[in-house]
Design a protein around this motif. Sequence first.
Motif, PDB file in Angstrom:
ATOM      1  N   ILE A  49     -35.144   2.157 -23.118  1.00 38.81           N
ATOM      2  CA  ILE A  49     -35.014   1.173 -24.201  1.00 38.81           C
ATOM      3  C   ILE A  49     -34.067   2.025 -25.202  1.00 38.81           C
ATOM      4  O   ILE A  49     -34.193   3.285 -25.235  1.00 38.81           O
ATOM      5  CB  ILE A  49     -36.220   0.715 -24.831  1.00 38.81           C
ATOM      6  N   GLY A  50     -33.131   1.464 -25.822  1.00 38.98           N
ATOM      7  CA  GLY A  50     -32.384   2.131 -26.804  1.00 38.98           C
ATOM      8  C   GLY A  50     -32.002   0.860 -27.920  1.00 38.98           C
ATOM      9  O   GLY A  50     -31.867  -0.105 -27.702  1.00 38.98           O
ATOM     10  N   PHE A  51     -31.996   1.289 -29.182  1.00 38.13           N
ATOM     11  CA  PHE A  51     -31.612   0.527 -30.298  1.00 38.13           C
ATOM     12  C   PHE A  51     -30.671   1.123 -31.318  1.00 38.13           C
ATOM     13  O   PHE A  51     -30.760   2.254 -31.690  1.00 38.13           O
ATOM     14  CB  PHE A  51     -33.080   0.231 -31.137  1.00 38.13           C
ATOM     15  N   VAL A  53     -34.966  -7.296 -19.158  1.00 32.43           N
ATOM     16  CA  VAL A  53     -34.755  -8.259 -20.286  1.00 32.43           C
ATOM     17  C   VAL A  53     -36.334  -8.330 -21.106  1.00 32.43           C
ATOM     18  O   VAL A  53     -36.159  -8.777 -22.093  1.00 32.43           O
ATOM     19  CB  VAL A  53     -34.389  -9.682 -19.807  1.00 32.43           C
ATOM     20  N   THR A  54     -37.254  -8.095 -20.352  1.00 34.34           N
ATOM     21  CA  THR A  54     -38.526  -8.362 -20.935  1.00 34.34           C
ATOM     22  C   THR A  54     -38.797  -7.472 -22.249  1.00 34.34           C
ATOM     23  O   THR A  54     -39.410  -7.821 -23.297  1.00 34.34           O
ATOM     24  CB  THR A  54     -39.864  -8.023 -20.087  1.00 34.34           C
ATOM     25  N   ALA A  55     -38.192  -6.250 -22.462  1.00 35.59           N
ATOM     26  CA  ALA A  55     -38.155  -5.526 -23.455  1.00 35.59           C
ATOM     27  C   ALA A  55     -37.343  -6.013 -24.554  1.00 35.59           C
ATOM     28  O   ALA A  55     -37.600  -5.466 -25.726  1.00 35.59           O
ATOM     29  CB  ALA A  55     -37.601  -4.015 -23.181  1.00 35.59           C
ATOM     30  N   LEU A  56     -36.458  -6.949 -24.402  1.00 31.85           N
ATOM     31  CA  LEU A  56     -35.406  -7.577 -25.610  1.00 31.85           C
ATOM     32  C   LEU A  56     -35.901  -8.758 -25.803  1.00 31.85           C
ATOM     33  O   LEU A  56     -35.273  -9.303 -26.845  1.00 31.85           O
ATOM     34  CB  LEU A  56     -34.060  -7.402 -24.877  1.00 31.85           C
ATOM     35  N   LEU A  57     -36.809  -9.475 -25.227  1.00 27.02           N
ATOM     36  CA  LEU A  57     -36.897 -11.016 -25.283  1.00 27.02           C
ATOM     37  C   LEU A  57     -37.338 -11.218 -26.738  1.00 27.02           C
ATOM     38  O   LEU A  57     -36.771 -12.317 -27.212  1.00 27.02           O
ATOM     39  CB  LEU A  57     -38.141 -11.619 -24.686  1.00 27.02           C
ATOM     40  N   SER A  58     -37.977 -10.393 -27.511  1.00 25.55           N
ATOM     41  CA  SER A  58     -38.217 -10.682 -28.881  1.00 25.55           C
ATOM     42  C   SER A  58     -37.154 -10.343 -30.002  1.00 25.55           C
ATOM     43  O   SER A  58     -37.477 -10.634 -31.244  1.00 25.55           O
ATOM     44  CB  SER A  58     -39.666  -9.988 -29.361  1.00 25.55           C
ATOM     45  N   HIS A  59     -35.927  -9.807 -29.529  1.00 26.86           N
ATOM     46  CA  HIS A  59     -35.138  -9.418 -30.249  1.00 26.86           C
ATOM     47  C   HIS A  59     -33.823 -10.226 -29.961  1.00 26.86           C
ATOM     48  O   HIS A  59     -33.078 -10.588 -30.872  1.00 26.86           O
ATOM     49  CB  HIS A  59     -34.690  -7.894 -30.121  1.00 26.86           C
ATOM     50  N   GLU A 110     -42.359  -0.797 -29.045  1.00 23.91           N
ATOM     51  CA  GLU A 110     -42.583  -2.094 -28.681  1.00 23.91           C
ATOM     52  C   GLU A 110     -41.933  -2.500 -27.183  1.00 23.91           C
ATOM     53  O   GLU A 110     -42.485  -3.042 -26.398  1.00 23.91           O
ATOM     54  CB  GLU A 110     -42.258  -3.048 -29.805  1.00 23.91           C
ATOM     55  N   GLY A 111     -40.593  -2.075 -27.212  1.00 18.78           N
ATOM     56  CA  GLY A 111     -40.007  -1.986 -26.099  1.00 18.78           C
ATOM     57  C   GLY A 111     -40.576  -1.443 -25.065  1.00 18.78           C
ATOM     58  O   GLY A 111     -40.679  -1.879 -23.892  1.00 18.78           O
ATOM     59  N   LEU A 112     -40.852  -0.235 -25.114  1.00 20.90           N
ATOM     60  CA  LEU A 112     -41.609   0.735 -24.145  1.00 20.90           C
ATOM     61  C   LEU A 112     -42.927  -0.094 -23.727  1.00 20.90           C
ATOM     62  O   LEU A 112     -43.299   0.067 -22.292  1.00 20.90           O
ATOM     63  CB  LEU A 112     -41.942   2.213 -24.640  1.00 20.90           C
ATOM     64  N   GLU A 113     -43.752  -0.422 -24.407  1.00 20.74           N
ATOM     65  CA  GLU A 113     -44.778  -1.370 -24.053  1.00 20.74           C
ATOM     66  C   GLU A 113     -44.545  -2.208 -23.104  1.00 20.74           C
ATOM     67  O   GLU A 113     -45.286  -2.460 -22.245  1.00 20.74           O
ATOM     68  CB  GLU A 113     -45.582  -1.772 -25.411  1.00 20.74           C
ATOM     69  N   LYS A 114     -43.280  -2.973 -23.233  1.00 18.26           N
ATOM     70  CA  LYS A 114     -43.044  -4.039 -22.361  1.00 18.26           C
ATOM     71  C   LYS A 114     -42.674  -3.516 -20.842  1.00 18.26           C
ATOM     72  O   LYS A 114     -42.510  -4.240 -19.821  1.00 18.26           O
ATOM     73  CB  LYS A 114     -41.663  -4.843 -22.965  1.00 18.26           C
ATOM     74  N   LEU A 115     -42.127  -2.265 -21.111  1.00 13.89           N
ATOM     75  CA  LEU A 115     -41.370  -1.909 -19.829  1.00 13.89           C
ATOM     76  C   LEU A 115     -42.305  -0.822 -19.223  1.00 13.89           C
ATOM     77  O   LEU A 115     -42.173  -0.282 -18.075  1.00 13.89           O
ATOM     78  CB  LEU A 115     -40.330  -0.833 -20.227  1.00 13.89           C
ATOM     79  N   GLU A 116     -43.692  -0.509 -19.780  1.00 15.82           N
ATOM     80  CA  GLU A 116     -44.736   0.288 -18.981  1.00 15.82           C
ATOM     81  C   GLU A 116     -45.010   0.014 -17.436  1.00 15.82           C
ATOM     82  O   GLU A 116     -45.120   0.979 -17.086  1.00 15.82           O
ATOM     83  CB  GLU A 116     -45.894   0.368 -20.103  1.00 15.82           C
ATOM     84  N   TYR A 117     -44.747  -1.278 -17.215  1.00 20.02           N
ATOM     85  CA  TYR A 117     -44.859  -1.377 -16.015  1.00 20.02           C
ATOM     86  C   TYR A 117     -44.126  -0.695 -15.028  1.00 20.02           C
ATOM     87  O   TYR A 117     -44.407  -0.662 -13.750  1.00 20.02           O
ATOM     88  CB  TYR A 117     -45.196  -2.867 -15.550  1.00 20.02           C
ATOM     89  N   ARG A 118     -42.988  -0.083 -15.540  1.00 24.92           N
ATOM     90  CA  ARG A 118     -42.290   0.178 -14.542  1.00 24.92           C
ATOM     91  C   ARG A 118     -42.406   1.900 -14.220  1.00 24.92           C
ATOM     92  O   ARG A 118     -41.829   2.405 -13.383  1.00 24.92           O
ATOM     93  CB  ARG A 118     -40.626   0.405 -15.275  1.00 24.92           C
ATOM     94  N   GLY A 119     -43.272   2.376 -15.002  1.00 20.07           N
ATOM     95  CA  GLY A 119     -43.758   3.685 -14.669  1.00 20.07           C
ATOM     96  C   GLY A 119     -44.503   4.161 -15.973  1.00 20.07           C
ATOM     97  O   GLY A 119     -44.315   3.654 -17.130  1.00 20.07           O
TER      98      GLY A 119
END
Length: 612
Positions: free
Chosen positions: A5-7, A197-203, A19-28
């Motif tokens: 994730i980057g912002f 995209v799951t990491a970005l949906l709230s933004h 918050e983004g990393l929590e959404k991506l956590e399933y990737r590793g």
Amino acid sequence: MCGIIGFCGNEEAVPILLEGLEKLEYRGYDSAGVAVLSDEGTLKIRKCKGRIASLREKIGSESPITGTVGIGHTRWATHGEPNDVNAHPQAGMSGRIVVVHNGIIENYRELREFLERRGYKFQSETDTEVVAQLMEYYYMGRGELMDAVYSMLDRIKGSYALGILCSDFPGQIIAARKDAPLLIGYGEGSNYIASDVTALLSHTRTVSYLEDEEVAVLSKDSVTVYDSGRLQVEKELHTVEWDVSAAEKGGYSHFMIKEIMEQPEAIRKTVSPRLRDGRIYFEELAEDADLIKNCSSIYIVGCGSAYHVGVVGKYMLEKALRIPVEVCLASEFRYSDPIVGPDSLVIVISQSGETLDTMAAMREAKKLGAKTLAIVNVIGSSIAREADHVIYTWAGPEIAVATTKAYSTQLVLLSMLTVYFQHQLGKISEDDYGAYIAALTDLPDKMNEILDNIGNIQKTASKYFNLDSMFFIGRNIDYALGLEGSLKLKEISYIHSESYAAGELKHGTISLMEPGVLVVAIATCKSVMDKTFSNMVEATSRGADAVVLTTEESAKTFEDSVRAILAVPETHDLLQANLNIVPLQLFAYYVALNRGCDIDKPRNLAKSVTVE
Ligand code: G6P
């Protein structure tokens, strides 16, 4: 595999990155970290072994890191064990360049030696540190950031999605990709990079997908993308339709059970738009009306559960079309010199659309002149973009590592394709076509019947959850289904489990049958049900216990021979697997629950496997 994730924007980066990393956590999820760049050019890193929750704790307990630009990473280790040092971000020796990376740098040893000979000292065992150090080497030599990026990219071999910060350029993130997913999110006064995209949906819902060898430069107000020749490229912007709540647990204790429960709806969404006046329409194939007529062989390629869908597909397609179908593991296909040519149709199946082996297999098939048709869930993913034809499963975001609704929707699409092709070849009667469509329309309701009555499955799971060994047996499509039932069980419960064609059991594996072993016999294919029954009895005669999965109509046949029966409603042969899989998923889920396993994030696994 690994999430990035980057912002860059006006707000503090850390909460957005976490918050983004929590959404991506399933990737590793073996380690995680963030790097934040302040307006003054101070670069600070926090990283540690373990989940995002540990990273959150670490950040909370140490001196605050502030800045409105940052990158973050959740890792699935490839090079170097999961520990604090090997976690990303990785920095160059002077600390000016910081990198997060997904993929594998294949020539990292050679590059590391090259740099070590020039006095560079390495901290970690990762291939990623080489990227940071190499870029710093070029940057310190010439003082030109983009030159350094391109020189570094020229030297590295392998796959990468990269997020890069340089302390001399506050306010800026550089991103690059090759054979690993990375997308850009466009906000107002903020821009993002993310693995999905799951990491970005709230933004934001406005995204573009980086292509291989593209490089992007992001600030809070601008995104500029360049190709490998450093020419600026115009990116097409896409709007993501996924609902934010689809990526939330919504009251369920695990994503897996939520996604199991979502299957009837997912199937409906996959099926309904493709049904019109009692006929199946694949608009995606409309421009290639003779696709199947010009085809003399079919290959189905995938990994893991997607491969298992392919095994079911082989039985369905061969029987209906009388065209030879080969199912191949993607990791084998590309190196096996496959007999594929212009008259072959290669069906590629992938939930994520990013699995590296599947992607490489598809490229190989295209190179050999075959037509490629991808069945994919993630819209805009790499496989979807490169295939000749793409059929989306429209299952919505799937977060649990163990796939359920993606598997089901892939399965139903393969049955629909079977009938669609069968009709095009004039090999199905009107009556049979009608019977299939009626059953297809009923399928979500029949699935709901199973999901509304899970007590028996829970009871069976609580009876057997502490065994050490299970075998799934069946014949024909029931065998193909056992492959998936067994995988589901082992991946989330860690019970040793194997799957066998029922008739094969006696050729060796029967030696393992003894008290304490459970055989799950799947017996729904009418033509071979009696034979599976006999094979099950061969196992129970040697002390094994048995559970049978069969149709409600056939349950009586087994009543006197086994302690537990999982009965499902009967449906059309091409759709029976869609019902049968549900109790197998639930059985695995409740066994794992009884064992106290980390169901959504099983040990050692990652959902999206972007390395070979
Ligand atoms: C991983 C996942 C599996 C999945 C396989 C293929 O191993 O854990 O659930 O079936 O990758 O993934 P794909 O995204 O290509 O379907």
